[in-house]
Design a protein around this motif. Structure first.
Motif, mmCIF file in Angstrom:
data_model
loop_
_atom_site.group_PDB
_atom_site.id
_atom_site.type_symbol
_atom_site.label_atom_id
_atom_site.label_comp_id
_atom_site.label_asym_id
_atom_site.label_seq_id
_atom_site.Cartn_x
_atom_site.Cartn_y
_atom_site.Cartn_z
ATOM 1 N N SER A 1 0.799 -1.214 0.000
ATOM 2 C CA SER A 1 0.000 0.000 0.000
ATOM 3 C C SER A 1 0.828 1.258 0.000
ATOM 4 C CB SER A 1 -0.940 0.007 1.206
ATOM 5 O OG SER A 1 -0.200 -0.034 2.401
ATOM 6 N N GLY A 2 1.990 1.283 0.634
ATOM 7 C CA GLY A 2 2.829 2.467 0.654
ATOM 8 C C GLY A 2 2.154 3.604 1.392
ATOM 9 N N PHE B 1 -15.856 -2.565 -5.185
ATOM 10 C CA PHE B 1 -15.196 -2.375 -3.900
ATOM 11 C C PHE B 1 -15.686 -1.058 -3.301
ATOM 12 C CE2 PHE B 1 -12.190 -5.086 -6.104
ATOM 13 C CZ PHE B 1 -11.635 -5.892 -5.118
ATOM 14 N N ARG B 2 -15.492 -0.902 -2.026
ATOM 15 C CA ARG B 2 -15.639 0.400 -1.395
ATOM 16 C C ARG B 2 -14.290 1.112 -1.476
ATOM 17 N NH1 ARG B 2 -20.786 1.937 -1.482
ATOM 18 N NH2 ARG B 2 -22.141 0.225 -0.830
ATOM 19 N N ALA B 3 -14.339 2.427 -1.614
ATOM 20 C CA ALA B 3 -13.101 3.178 -1.818
ATOM 21 C C ALA B 3 -12.122 3.012 -0.662
ATOM 22 C CB ALA B 3 -13.413 4.656 -2.030
ATOM 23 N N GLY B 4 -12.631 2.727 0.539
ATOM 24 C CA GLY B 4 -11.754 2.574 1.691
ATOM 25 C C GLY B 4 -11.138 1.195 1.833
ATOM 26 N N ASP B 5 -11.419 0.289 0.896
ATOM 27 C CA ASP B 5 -10.894 -1.077 0.970
ATOM 28 C C ASP B 5 -9.392 -1.066 0.723
ATOM 29 O OD1 ASP B 5 -10.232 -3.835 0.474
ATOM 30 O OD2 ASP B 5 -12.338 -4.211 0.016
ATOM 31 N N GLU B 6 -8.612 -1.508 1.694
ATOM 32 C CA GLU B 6 -7.153 -1.473 1.590
ATOM 33 C C GLU B 6 -6.622 -2.358 0.459
ATOM 34 O OE1 GLU B 6 -4.741 0.345 3.021
ATOM 35 O OE2 GLU B 6 -6.409 1.544 3.751
ATOM 36 N N ARG B 7 -7.418 -3.306 0.013
ATOM 37 C CA ARG B 7 -6.948 -4.200 -1.054
ATOM 38 C C ARG B 7 -6.744 -3.469 -2.370
ATOM 39 N NH1 ARG B 7 -11.377 -8.826 -0.779
ATOM 40 N NH2 ARG B 7 -12.682 -6.988 -0.373
ATOM 41 N N ILE B 8 -7.436 -2.360 -2.565
ATOM 42 C CA ILE B 8 -7.274 -1.607 -3.813
ATOM 43 C C ILE B 8 -6.608 -0.253 -3.583
ATOM 44 C CG2 ILE B 8 -9.198 -2.740 -4.991
ATOM 45 C CD1 ILE B 8 -10.853 -0.170 -4.391
ATOM 46 N N VAL C 1 -20.753 -7.350 -9.562
ATOM 47 C CA VAL C 1 -20.829 -8.254 -8.408
ATOM 48 C C VAL C 1 -19.960 -7.655 -7.316
ATOM 49 C CG1 VAL C 1 -21.243 -10.300 -9.822
ATOM 50 C CG2 VAL C 1 -18.900 -9.673 -9.240
ATOM 51 N N ASP C 2 -20.345 -7.904 -6.066
ATOM 52 C CA ASP C 2 -19.541 -7.377 -4.968
ATOM 53 C C ASP C 2 -18.259 -8.169 -4.807
ATOM 54 O OD1 ASP C 2 -20.877 -5.085 -3.899
ATOM 55 O OD2 ASP C 2 -22.451 -6.422 -3.124
ATOM 56 N N ALA C 3 -17.210 -7.487 -4.402
ATOM 57 C CA ALA C 3 -15.910 -8.124 -4.203
ATOM 58 C C ALA C 3 -16.025 -9.239 -3.172
ATOM 59 C CB ALA C 3 -14.876 -7.095 -3.752
ATOM 60 N N ALA C 4 -15.380 -10.353 -3.482
ATOM 61 C CA ALA C 4 -15.340 -11.468 -2.542
ATOM 62 C C ALA C 4 -14.529 -11.083 -1.322
ATOM 63 C CB ALA C 4 -14.736 -12.696 -3.212
ATOM 64 N N LEU C 5 -14.921 -11.588 -0.158
ATOM 65 C CA LEU C 5 -14.184 -11.323 1.061
ATOM 66 C C LEU C 5 -12.809 -11.968 1.005
ATOM 67 C CD1 LEU C 5 -17.031 -11.877 3.681
ATOM 68 C CD2 LEU C 5 -16.121 -9.703 2.863
ATOM 69 N N PRO C 6 -11.811 -11.355 1.629
ATOM 70 C CA PRO C 6 -10.481 -11.960 1.605
ATOM 71 C C PRO C 6 -10.475 -13.310 2.304
ATOM 72 C CG PRO C 6 -10.593 -10.144 3.179
ATOM 73 C CD PRO C 6 -11.862 -10.111 2.400
#
Length: 279
Positions: free
Chosen positions: A28-29, A170-177, A272-277
């Motif tokens: 993420s940096g 995704f939601r904008a606050g999702d750390e995965r993106i 479709v909603d992002a799959a949970l990690p």
């Protein structure tokens, strides 16, 4: 004409160059810096055919005027590339050692094409090289919602198999993106250049000076006496950036800007909603 700019300039520019290296491993940096809020010192010329006079301004005031114009524009179109450094540029260390632990930058080149604002935009991000197939992704951000789809290699990279066949939300606050969103901020590359606080780096009128045929001027950025990049600003109409090139230990970023103030109106797709990690 010289102004001091903070050392955080390179950190802010890493939004588009260091983060490019981090994408392969999902690092993420640091959070991207927002475009600075600069007190208005006068509105830039409104007509595209009128010289804006920035070539006669001292560097600190010039940066303030450019920052004001960028803020007023609210949106832009940016196209650019990140290229990782050659081994000799990193003192013989691997690129992942320079960019951060766990980062596998390889020899990929990251290309971005983004239109819009920091919260409403559409764009593409592609990665090539590294001995694998091309990683392609298409993005749409509408406020807090982020929709993305891409190639099979991209879907595997973000752990969302469905993204190959459909948009995934995704939601904008999702750390995965988070690293990807920093690349998709059209103002990200400029944030550090417009920062005038701190010390250790400076910006001045470049050797190329004012190009009256191209109706632009070039600014040179340096750190500890070493040239690290250039920014090209239009001298007609609002004084807005049209090009930026910067090099640091994480690689080289080259960006072109146009479409200031035009905005973007991304269509909300079926998704479709992002799959949970996976735990």
């Amino acid at each position: 004409m010289t102004a001091r700019i903070g050392r955080r300039r390179l950190a802010a520019l890493a939004v588009c160059i260091g983060v490019g290296a981090a994408l392969c491993a999902g690092c993420s940096g640091p959070q991207s810096a927002a475009v600075p809020t600069i007190a208005s010192i006068g509105s830039p010329a409104a007509s595209e055919n009128v010289l804006n006079g920035i070539e006669s301004l001292p560097a600190p005031k010039l940066l303030a005027v450019v920052g004001d114009a960028v803020r007023d524009a609210r949106s832009a179109h940016v196209v650019g590339t990140y290229s990782p450094p050659p081994p000799e540029a990193t003192g013989g260390r691997a690129a992942e050692d320079v960019a951060g632990e766990g980062v596998d930058a390889g020899n990929r080149v990251v290309s971005i094409d983004v239109r819009g604002s920091s919260t409403t935009c559409l764009g593409t991000v592609e990665m090539d090289g590294g001995g694998s197939d091309r990683v392609r992704s298409e993005w749409r951000r509408i406020g807090d919602e982020v929709f993305v789809r891409g190639s099979a290699s991209f879907a595997a990279l973000i752990g969302q198999e469905a993204a190959e066949a459909a948009f995934v939300r995704f939601r904008a606050g999702d750390e995965r993106i988070a690293p990807w969103l920093r690349l998709l901020d059209p103002f990200g590359p400029l944030a550090g250049v417009l920062e005038t606080e701190g010390s250790g780096a400076s910006i001045r009128l470049g050797a190329q000076g004012v190009d009256r045929d191209a109706q632009s001027l070039q600014l040179e950025m340096s750190s500890d006496g070493v040239l690290t990049g250039t920014a090209t600003i239009t001298t007609v109409g609002p004084p807005l950036p049209i090009a930026l090139a910067v090099t640091d230990a994480t690689g080289r970023g080259v960006f072109a800007f146009d479409g200031w103030g035009e905005g973007a109106d991304p269509e909300r797709p079926e998704f479709v909603d992002a799959a949970l990690p996976v735990e």
